[in-house]
Design a protein around this motif. Structure first.
Motif, PDB file in Angstrom:
ATOM      1  N   ARG A 112       0.712  -1.182  -0.053  1.00 54.97           N
ATOM      2  CA  ARG A 112       0.015  -0.071  -0.082  1.00 54.97           C
ATOM      3  C   ARG A 112       0.851   1.217   0.013  1.00 54.97           C
ATOM      4  O   ARG A 112       1.845   1.374   0.761  1.00 54.97           O
ATOM      5  CB  ARG A 112      -0.902   0.035   1.177  1.00 54.97           C
ATOM      6  N   ASP A 114       1.286   3.795   1.319  1.00 54.86           N
ATOM      7  CA  ASP A 114       0.862   4.588   2.617  1.00 54.86           C
ATOM      8  C   ASP A 114       2.065   5.709   3.074  1.00 54.86           C
ATOM      9  O   ASP A 114       3.078   5.474   2.271  1.00 54.86           O
ATOM     10  CB  ASP A 114       0.591   3.520   3.602  1.00 54.86           C
ATOM     11  N   TYR A 121       3.706   0.299   6.622  1.00 51.32           N
ATOM     12  CA  TYR A 121       4.832   0.128   5.585  1.00 51.32           C
ATOM     13  C   TYR A 121       4.213  -0.034   4.268  1.00 51.32           C
ATOM     14  O   TYR A 121       2.965  -0.088   4.162  1.00 51.32           O
ATOM     15  CB  TYR A 121       5.656  -0.902   5.993  1.00 51.32           C
ATOM     16  N   PHE A 124       4.001  -4.807   3.577  1.00 51.97           N
ATOM     17  CA  PHE A 124       3.771  -5.147   4.938  1.00 51.97           C
ATOM     18  C   PHE A 124       3.300  -6.744   4.865  1.00 51.97           C
ATOM     19  O   PHE A 124       2.935  -7.137   3.726  1.00 51.97           O
ATOM     20  CB  PHE A 124       3.070  -4.391   5.862  1.00 51.97           C
ATOM     21  N   LEU A 260     -12.932  -1.272   4.393  1.00 48.30           N
ATOM     22  CA  LEU A 260     -12.918  -1.652   3.144  1.00 48.30           C
ATOM     23  C   LEU A 260     -14.350  -2.065   2.914  1.00 48.30           C
ATOM     24  O   LEU A 260     -15.239  -2.205   3.894  1.00 48.30           O
ATOM     25  CB  LEU A 260     -12.106  -2.861   3.112  1.00 48.30           C
ATOM     26  N   CYS A 282      -5.235  -6.416  14.135  1.00 51.60           N
ATOM     27  CA  CYS A 282      -5.973  -7.174  13.290  1.00 51.60           C
ATOM     28  C   CYS A 282      -7.426  -6.725  13.331  1.00 51.60           C
ATOM     29  O   CYS A 282      -7.880  -5.974  13.981  1.00 51.60           O
ATOM     30  CB  CYS A 282      -5.836  -8.748  13.352  1.00 51.60           C
TER      31      CYS A 282
HETATM   32  P1  AMP Z   1      -6.791  -4.017   6.669  1.00 54.94           P
HETATM   33  O1  AMP Z   1      -6.654  -5.152   5.613  1.00 54.94           O
HETATM   34  O2  AMP Z   1      -6.517  -2.646   6.307  1.00 54.94           O
HETATM   35  O3  AMP Z   1      -7.964  -4.515   7.418  1.00 54.94           O
HETATM   36  O4  AMP Z   1      -5.523  -4.408   7.726  1.00 54.94           O
HETATM   37  C1  AMP Z   1      -5.389  -5.393   8.692  1.00 54.94           C
HETATM   38  C2  AMP Z   1      -4.339  -5.292   9.647  1.00 54.94           C
HETATM   39  O5  AMP Z   1      -3.044  -5.237   8.881  1.00 54.94           O
HETATM   40  C3  AMP Z   1      -4.147  -3.906  10.328  1.00 54.94           C
HETATM   41  O6  AMP Z   1      -5.007  -3.991  11.608  1.00 54.94           O
HETATM   42  C4  AMP Z   1      -2.844  -3.640  10.635  1.00 54.94           C
HETATM   43  O7  AMP Z   1      -2.189  -4.595  11.544  1.00 54.94           O
HETATM   44  C5  AMP Z   1      -2.123  -4.207   9.137  1.00 54.94           C
HETATM   45  N1  AMP Z   1      -1.912  -3.276   8.196  1.00 54.94           N
HETATM   46  C6  AMP Z   1      -2.522  -2.695   7.252  1.00 54.94           C
HETATM   47  N2  AMP Z   1      -1.953  -1.625   6.514  1.00 54.94           N
HETATM   48  C7  AMP Z   1      -0.686  -1.802   7.112  1.00 54.94           C
HETATM   49  C8  AMP Z   1       0.543  -1.014   6.680  1.00 54.94           C
HETATM   50  N3  AMP Z   1       0.445  -0.147   5.678  1.00 54.94           N
HETATM   51  N4  AMP Z   1       1.660  -1.528   7.441  1.00 54.94           N
HETATM   52  C9  AMP Z   1       1.614  -2.345   8.246  1.00 54.94           C
HETATM   53  N5  AMP Z   1       0.425  -2.980   8.832  1.00 54.94           N
HETATM   54  C10 AMP Z   1      -0.664  -2.798   8.085  1.00 54.94           C
END
Ligand code: AMP
Length: 449
Positions: A112, A114, A121, A124, A260, A282
């Motif tokens: 991503r 970000d 990161y 990640f 999402l 998570c």
């Molecule tokens: P999500 O897919 O956005 O629901 O993210 C699930 C989990 O992935 C989050 O709770 C974070 O622990 C981890 N995560 C999401 N984006 C990042 C990122 N850019 N860098 C590191 N960990 C991430």
């Protein structure tokens, strides 16, 4: 010419970081296996369309954070920002005739664009689970149970709070979103640019806005819960009752909406208790509408979660948790002269077959330099074979920690080392135990009587 640097927001993983990663993978693999899951890896690249239709065009992940590019034939591709979309794509292609639901887990890198910072990161890793093909509140509870158990078994059970909420079904949410938009459109002077855009394109995200002005007026905004019919409420209550049955503690958080678009009904997050910004370890929930939004004729109910490996490692480090280092050198050979080298080479091969981790210094630096190297590599024992030792069939065995040394016959060295290291600490892996040859066993046919 400058040496190229790593891409911003990416990390090289080695040494200690790899040990945490391997440990987390091991813990989760065992838990997933106990719950009946098998592993899936989907490609790092996906069609852009898949991600846009799954995650949602106006989400941050798609509108700001996609690594996107065209291949040589002009196809629009992305580096996957998450795995649920790819797993569902694969399910529709490969798993519809399997016994349902299908239990799949993954441990994958994601990408991503970000703003890099601690816990965030550009590359990640997430480990996650998807239970696809059945709708039952028990599955939602099991999904949450696994995520919680992984965090607990990784030693951070006391550091997070499980938050849950329900988003209801699509119809209820649509009715609610219309009201929410009407409410915020009347207050657009209080909103910054980002939140103004959210009102139009992603209004649910206003519920977890970090903007203090928005947070102040949120208590007066319409409540999603008021739009639910009996079924949605019952489903939510049922998931909670199964969590209670499993003894899993949770907090209800009506502002939890997840970033999402594909989520519906019960969603959850495990958030760090310290109140830091990147606080979610998570998150996940139910996504019954995803398959149809990808073009499936039949609706395919599903539930899943994803856990951020980097954040979990950070938290383990902060808690003072570390992983036993198995990459240690039991025995390090130091040799002087051709004769010694001819003794050290085959005996180091034999030592490895007996389960010892062995490194031999085969260049021709001085004894002092070789000893220094053994010290830097933290070798536990050093076997020194000089010219005289080689002729007499002995070596000087040095205990590097204690600094004591004894002469020992080379023919007795390995048995002696096995005794010192201890049978249970020997490192054995016999590939032949798992690698079979012959006719492949028939796959189990569930319809066969
Ligand atoms: P999500 O897919 O956005 O629901 O993210 C699930 C989990 O992935 C989050 O709770 C974070 O622990 C981890 N995560 C999401 N984006 C990042 C990122 N850019 N860098 C590191 N960990 C991430």
């Amino acid at each position: 010419m400058e040496v190229p640097q790593k891409v911003r927001g990416t990390q090289d993983w080695f040494g200690e970081q790899q040990r945490y990663y391997t440990f987390i993978k091991k813990v989760s693999r065992h838990i997933f296996r106990h719950f009946g899951f098998t592993r899936i890896s989907t490609p790092i690249m996906e069609m852009r369309d898949l991600i846009v239709r799954s995650v949602g065009e106006h989400t941050d992940v798609v509108s700001k954070e996609l690594y996107e590019f065209k291949d040589k034939k002009g196809r629009d591709l992305v580096l996957k920002p998450e795995s649920t979309a790819g797993v569902m794509r694969s399910y529709l292609e490969n798993f519809q005739n399997d016994p349902q639901p299908v239990y799949l887990f993954y441990i994958e890198p994601h990408f991503r664009y970000d703003r890099p910072q601690k816990g965030r990161y550009r590359q990640f890793h997430q480990l996650g689970a998807e239970i696809i093909g059945e709708r039952d509140p028990v599955l939602d509870a099991e999904n949450i149970h696994m995520a919680v158990k992984i965090l607990q078994d990784c030693g951070v059970g006391e550091k997070f709070t499980l938050k849950i909420n329900t988003l209801g079904n699509t119809k209820e949410r649509e009715a609610y979103i219309a009201e929410l938009q009407a409410f915020f459109r009347g207050k657009s002077h209080l909103l910054d640019e980002i939140d103004q855009a959210r009102v139009e394109h992603n209004p649910l995200r206003l519920l977890d806005s970090k903007n203090p002005d928005v947070r102040e007026i949120l208590p007066y905004a319409p409540k999603l819960r008021d739009f639910f019919k009996k079924d949605s409420n019952e489903y939510y209550e049922s998931v909670k009752s199964y969590l209670d049955l499993l003894g899993i503690k949770y907090e209800e958080d009506p502002t939890l909406v997840r970033g999402l678009d594909y989520y519906c009904d019960v969603v959850f997050e495990c958030v760090d208790n310290s109140g830091r910004t990147q606080d979610a370890y998570c998150g996940g929930g139910r996504y019954d509408g995803l398959a149809t939004s990808l073009g499936s004729k039949n609706p395919v109910p599903a539930v899943g979660f994803a856990l951020g490996v980097e954040r979990l490692i950070d938290s383990m480090v902060e808690s003072g948790l570390y992983i036993i280092n198995k990459d240690t050198i039991d025995l390090y050979f130091i040799q002087v002269g051709e004769e010694a080298k001819r003794i050290a080479l085959p005996i180091s091969v034999q030592a490895r077959e007996m389960g010892l981790n062995v490194l031999a210094s085969f260049g021709s630096p001085s004894m002092k330099t070789q000893l220094k190297k053994a010290n830097q590599l933290k070798a536990k024992y050093v076997a020194i074979i000089g010219i005289m030792e080689a002729r007499r069939g002995v070596c000087q065995l040095k205990n590097m920690e204690k600094g004591v040394q004894q002469e020992i016959k080379i023919s007795e060295l390995l048995d002696h080392m096995v005794e010192i290291v201890g049978e249970k600490n020997l490192d054995f892996y016999d590939p032949k135990k798992e690698l079979l040859q012959g006719k492949k066993p028939e796959p189990i046919d569930p319809s066969a009587k």
